[in-house]
Design an enzyme around this catalytic site. Structure first.
Site, mmCIF file in Angstrom:
data_model
loop_
_atom_site.group_PDB
_atom_site.id
_atom_site.type_symbol
_atom_site.label_atom_id
_atom_site.label_comp_id
_atom_site.label_asym_id
_atom_site.label_seq_id
_atom_site.Cartn_x
_atom_site.Cartn_y
_atom_site.Cartn_z
ATOM 1 N N SER A 106 66.997 50.578 8.597
ATOM 2 C CA SER A 106 67.776 49.876 9.621
ATOM 3 C C SER A 106 67.578 48.365 9.523
ATOM 4 O O SER A 106 66.481 47.890 9.223
ATOM 5 C CB SER A 106 67.327 50.357 11.007
ATOM 6 O OG SER A 106 67.859 49.526 12.023
ATOM 7 N N TYR A 129 73.773 45.221 10.171
ATOM 8 C CA TYR A 129 74.545 44.719 11.307
ATOM 9 C C TYR A 129 74.980 43.307 10.950
ATOM 10 O O TYR A 129 74.183 42.537 10.388
ATOM 11 C CB TYR A 129 73.688 44.654 12.576
ATOM 12 C CG TYR A 129 73.505 45.988 13.265
ATOM 13 C CD1 TYR A 129 74.596 46.680 13.785
ATOM 14 C CD2 TYR A 129 72.234 46.547 13.411
ATOM 15 C CE1 TYR A 129 74.427 47.904 14.431
ATOM 16 C CE2 TYR A 129 72.061 47.766 14.056
ATOM 17 C CZ TYR A 129 73.163 48.437 14.559
ATOM 18 O OH TYR A 129 73.003 49.638 15.197
ATOM 19 N N THR A 155 77.357 49.151 9.424
ATOM 20 C CA THR A 155 77.670 49.787 10.709
ATOM 21 C C THR A 155 78.862 49.075 11.345
ATOM 22 O O THR A 155 78.820 47.864 11.564
ATOM 23 C CB THR A 155 76.458 49.748 11.645
ATOM 24 O OG1 THR A 155 75.412 50.544 11.069
ATOM 25 C CG2 THR A 155 76.785 50.317 13.016
ATOM 26 N N LYS A 230 79.931 52.874 7.800
ATOM 27 C CA LYS A 230 79.296 53.851 8.696
ATOM 28 C C LYS A 230 79.842 53.711 10.115
ATOM 29 O O LYS A 230 79.709 52.662 10.736
ATOM 30 C CB LYS A 230 77.777 53.632 8.710
ATOM 31 C CG LYS A 230 77.018 54.592 9.626
ATOM 32 C CD LYS A 230 75.506 54.362 9.518
ATOM 33 C CE LYS A 230 74.724 55.342 10.365
ATOM 34 N NZ LYS A 230 74.739 54.981 11.788
ATOM 35 N N HIS A 254 77.300 57.132 15.854
ATOM 36 C CA HIS A 254 76.102 56.350 16.189
ATOM 37 C C HIS A 254 75.147 57.186 17.049
ATOM 38 O O HIS A 254 74.565 56.707 18.015
ATOM 39 C CB HIS A 254 76.524 55.072 16.940
ATOM 40 C CG HIS A 254 75.584 53.917 16.742
ATOM 41 N ND1 HIS A 254 75.962 52.749 16.117
ATOM 42 C CD2 HIS A 254 74.287 53.727 17.094
ATOM 43 C CE1 HIS A 254 74.929 51.905 16.105
ATOM 44 N NE2 HIS A 254 73.913 52.479 16.687
#
Length: 369
Positions: A106, A129, A155, A230, A254
């Protein structure tokens, strides 16, 4: 008590973790309808097993973006793993590597890309992100590349953070001894306390709400790494993602933490697979707790699946050994499901091996008069 399935780790994690931490991992958005549905939807798919097939040898290996892995079961990006266990992402990386599969780190990890790379060999993807400051993004992507990460999982479902009421009630914030390690040197590594959710405030301040398809193109100008999109749930976005140069698609809601009342990912999967028309691989993220779930996803056209919460719950319970156990239990269950369905390799798993509530009944031959 001996643990015999993946779900049992959740209760152990609940007992071990502070309420704020457990709730952060376990909860979904608003009414949590999608959270429940992500699991429940799997019960609407039943098997049509084929019998009397020699299943003495079963091959679960596959390739993802050209990388060979031992099974189609991979680790999804989950934030703040050191809240679960002091070794956090280090433990997860070692467990994934030992199992011969892929870990996705992440952006909001409590260990940096360099630290995770230092745990040893392994195929790793980096979840991204997009921050308002594009220099931060470019720097992060370059660091992931240099650290040997093999793909970017972008994402795309979080222009704003979903309303997670448990986090609001708990005034969620990152414990003081932890930081967002990838952003430490950029003065973006700390999360301030807030009147609601500290994470929601952080996202509102840092994450770019203007993110659009042109940014997917921009990303390809700053990195040679393949980009997985994603957070896709529709045929329309699948087609646009492929046109925009995506190397693959991750069907994800998510973990039911963003928009409530979107379908379970297993329900959205087939629409996306049909729209992709085999041009790029499609993966499923969300709700997988059993080897039978993995088989169902592959029968509906997924090239592989990602697990998220089972990783943090097992990490909380038993550290690296817990994550290893989750991966090995899912592997063994999946292998057994393949054998009992009459499939010896992943390519033998077909749509005909399952029936769903939304299928028309299989035509039966007319009875002989």
């Amino acid at each position: 008590m001996e643990i015999t399935n993946v779900t049992e780790y959740q209760e152990i994690a609940k007992q071990k973790l502070p309420k704020m931490v457990y709730d952060y991992y376990a909860s979904g958005a608003e009414d949590q309808w999608t959270l429940h549905e992500n699991r429940f939807a799997f019960t609407k798919i039943l098997f049509r097993p084929r019998i009397l097939i020699d299943v003495s040898k079963i091959d679960m290996t596959t390739t993802v973006l050209g990388f060979k892995i031992s099974m189609p079961i991979m680790i999804a990006p989950t934030a703040f793993q050191k809240m679960a266990h002091p070794e956090g992402e280090y433990a997860t990386a070692r467990a994934a590597s030992a199992a011969g599969t892929i870990m996705t780190l992440s952006s909001w990890a409590t260990s940096s890309v360099e630290e995770v790379a230092s745990t040893g060999p392994g195929i790793r993807f980096f979840q991204l992100y997009v921050y308002k400051d594009r220099n931060v993004v470019a720097q992060l992507v370059r660091r992931a590349e240099r650290a040997g990460f093999k793909a970017i999982a972008l994402t795309v479902d979080t222009p704003r953070l979903g309303r997670r009421e448990a986090d609001i009630k708990n005034r969620f914030t990152l414990p003081p001894f932890l930081t967002l390690k990838n952003f430490e040197g950029l003065d973006l590594g700390k999360m301030d306390k807030a009147d609601d959710s500290g994470l929601a405030s952080y996202v509102a301040g840092q994450i770019d709400r203007s993110l659009s398809w042109k940014d997917v193109k921009w990303l390809q100008t700053i990195t040679k790494l393949p980009i997985l999109v994603k957070g896709v749930l529709t045929a329309e976005d699948t087609r646009i993602a492929i046109q925009a140069g995506a190397a693959g698609i991750i069907v994800s809601n998510h973990g039911a933490r963003q928009l409530d009342y979107v379908p379970a990912t297993i329900m959205a999967l087939e629409e996306v697979v049909k729209a992709a028309q085999g041009r790029v691989p499609v993966f499923l993220d969300g709700g997988v707790r059993r080897g039978t779930d993995v088989f169902k996803a592959l029968a509906l056209g997924a090239s592989g699946i990602f697990i998220g919460r089972p990783v943090v719950f097992s990490l909380a319970a038993e550290g690296e050994a817990g994550v290893r156990k989750v991966l090995s239990m899912l592997r063994e269950e999946f292998e057994l499901t393949m054998a009992l369905s009459g499939c010896r390799s992943l390519k033998e798993i077909t749509r005909d091996h399952i029936m769903t509530e939304w299928d028309s009944p299989h035509p039966r031959p007319a009875p002989r008069l």
